[in-house]
Motif scaffolding. Sequence first.
Motif, short mmCIF file in Angstrom:
data_model
loop_
_atom_site.label_atom_id
_atom_site.label_comp_id
_atom_site.label_asym_id
_atom_site.label_seq_id
_atom_site.Cartn_x
_atom_site.Cartn_y
_atom_site.Cartn_z
N MET A 1 0.85 -1.18 0.00
CA MET A 1 0.00 0.00 0.00
C MET A 1 0.89 1.24 0.00
O MET A 1 1.86 1.32 0.74
CB MET A 1 -0.89 -0.03 1.24
CG MET A 1 -1.73 1.19 1.42
SD MET A 1 -2.71 1.00 2.92
CE MET A 1 -3.29 2.64 3.09
N SER A 2 0.60 2.20 -0.84
CA SER A 2 1.38 3.42 -0.90
C SER A 2 0.43 4.61 -0.81
O SER A 2 -0.59 4.66 -1.48
CB SER A 2 2.14 3.46 -2.23
OG SER A 2 2.86 4.65 -2.32
N LYS A 3 0.79 5.56 0.04
CA LYS A 3 -0.04 6.76 0.23
C LYS A 3 0.86 7.90 0.68
O LYS A 3 1.79 7.69 1.46
CB LYS A 3 -1.11 6.49 1.28
CG LYS A 3 -2.00 7.69 1.55
CD LYS A 3 -3.06 7.39 2.57
CE LYS A 3 -3.88 8.66 2.74
NZ LYS A 3 -4.99 8.51 3.61
N THR A 4 0.60 9.09 0.19
CA THR A 4 1.33 10.27 0.64
C THR A 4 0.58 10.90 1.80
O THR A 4 -0.62 11.16 1.70
CB THR A 4 1.48 11.29 -0.50
OG1 THR A 4 2.19 10.67 -1.57
CG2 THR A 4 2.23 12.52 -0.04
N VAL A 5 1.30 11.11 2.90
CA VAL A 5 0.69 11.69 4.09
C VAL A 5 1.54 12.86 4.53
O VAL A 5 2.76 12.73 4.69
CB VAL A 5 0.62 10.64 5.24
CG1 VAL A 5 0.07 11.27 6.51
CG2 VAL A 5 -0.21 9.45 4.83
N ASN A 6 0.94 14.02 4.73
CA ASN A 6 1.65 15.17 5.26
C ASN A 6 1.81 14.99 6.77
O ASN A 6 0.90 14.51 7.44
CB ASN A 6 0.92 16.47 4.96
CG ASN A 6 0.91 16.78 3.48
OD1 ASN A 6 1.90 16.57 2.80
ND2 ASN A 6 -0.21 17.25 2.96
N ALA A 7 2.98 15.36 7.27
CA ALA A 7 3.24 15.19 8.70
C ALA A 7 4.06 16.36 9.20
O ALA A 7 4.69 17.08 8.44
CB ALA A 7 3.99 13.88 8.93
N ARG A 8 4.00 16.55 10.51
CA ARG A 8 4.80 17.59 11.17
C ARG A 8 5.88 16.87 11.99
O ARG A 8 5.59 15.90 12.66
CB ARG A 8 3.94 18.45 12.08
CG ARG A 8 4.73 19.54 12.79
CD ARG A 8 3.85 20.50 13.59
NE ARG A 8 2.69 20.99 12.87
CZ ARG A 8 2.70 21.94 11.93
NH1 ARG A 8 3.85 22.49 11.59
NH2 ARG A 8 1.60 22.34 11.35
N PHE A 9 7.11 17.39 11.93
CA PHE A 9 8.21 16.82 12.70
C PHE A 9 8.47 17.72 13.89
O PHE A 9 8.75 18.90 13.75
CB PHE A 9 9.47 16.73 11.84
CG PHE A 9 10.63 16.10 12.54
CD1 PHE A 9 10.66 14.75 12.78
CD2 PHE A 9 11.70 16.87 12.97
CE1 PHE A 9 11.73 14.15 13.43
CE2 PHE A 9 12.78 16.30 13.61
CZ PHE A 9 12.80 14.94 13.85
N ALA A 10 8.32 17.18 15.10
CA ALA A 10 8.55 17.93 16.32
C ALA A 10 9.03 16.98 17.41
O ALA A 10 8.51 15.87 17.54
CB ALA A 10 7.28 18.65 16.76
N ASN A 11 10.03 17.42 18.16
CA ASN A 11 10.57 16.62 19.26
C ASN A 11 11.01 15.23 18.81
O ASN A 11 10.82 14.24 19.51
CB ASN A 11 9.56 16.52 20.41
CG ASN A 11 9.22 17.86 21.00
OD1 ASN A 11 10.10 18.70 21.17
ND2 ASN A 11 7.96 18.08 21.30
N GLY A 12 11.55 15.14 17.60
CA GLY A 12 12.06 13.88 17.10
C GLY A 12 11.01 12.91 16.60
O GLY A 12 11.30 11.75 16.36
N VAL A 13 9.75 13.37 16.43
CA VAL A 13 8.66 12.49 16.03
C VAL A 13 7.90 13.08 14.86
O VAL A 13 7.61 14.28 14.83
CB VAL A 13 7.68 12.28 17.22
CG1 VAL A 13 6.50 11.41 16.82
CG2 VAL A 13 8.40 11.68 18.41
N PHE A 14 7.58 12.24 13.85
CA PHE A 14 6.72 12.64 12.76
C PHE A 14 5.27 12.37 13.17
O PHE A 14 4.92 11.24 13.51
CB PHE A 14 7.03 11.85 11.48
CG PHE A 14 8.34 12.23 10.86
CD1 PHE A 14 8.43 13.35 10.04
CD2 PHE A 14 9.47 11.47 11.08
CE1 PHE A 14 9.64 13.70 9.46
CE2 PHE A 14 10.69 11.81 10.50
CZ PHE A 14 10.76 12.93 9.70
N THR A 15 4.43 13.42 13.13
CA THR A 15 3.02 13.27 13.47
C THR A 15 2.18 13.55 12.23
O THR A 15 2.26 14.65 11.67
CB THR A 15 2.63 14.26 14.59
OG1 THR A 15 3.51 14.07 15.69
CG2 THR A 15 1.19 14.06 15.03
N PRO A 16 1.38 12.57 11.77
CA PRO A 16 0.55 12.79 10.58
C PRO A 16 -0.43 13.94 10.80
O PRO A 16 -0.96 14.12 11.89
CB PRO A 16 -0.19 11.47 10.40
CG PRO A 16 0.56 10.47 11.21
CD PRO A 16 1.21 11.22 12.31
#
Length: 96
Positions: A1-16
């Motif tokens: 399965m392939s999908k593009t998801v925008n995420a925010r990187f903060a405190n060492g973690v990617f959050t969708p």
Amino acid sequence: MSKTVNARFANGVFTPLEPVAFPEGAIVALRIEADPTEPVEPPPVEPTPGNAGQSILDMFDEIHRSIPEGAFDDLPTDLSVNLKHYLYGWPKEEDR
């Protein structure tokens, strides 16, 4: 399965920024592209406990003091002229 998801990187973690349809704990591959409209700031440099507040001159002084007395006495005095000789075994250059 392939999908593009925008995420925010903060405190060492990617959050969708939107819900994703993956089970909890799923391992996924990330292809990371920065948003060209957002300025990229380098992460802050965290001082380590050993060098917190230490100037670079103090660091060099500490390194210099850590070298045993007489460690450089056996080094050749023509090292800069005959570097290729000492590294690769080339014939020595005549002193100029």
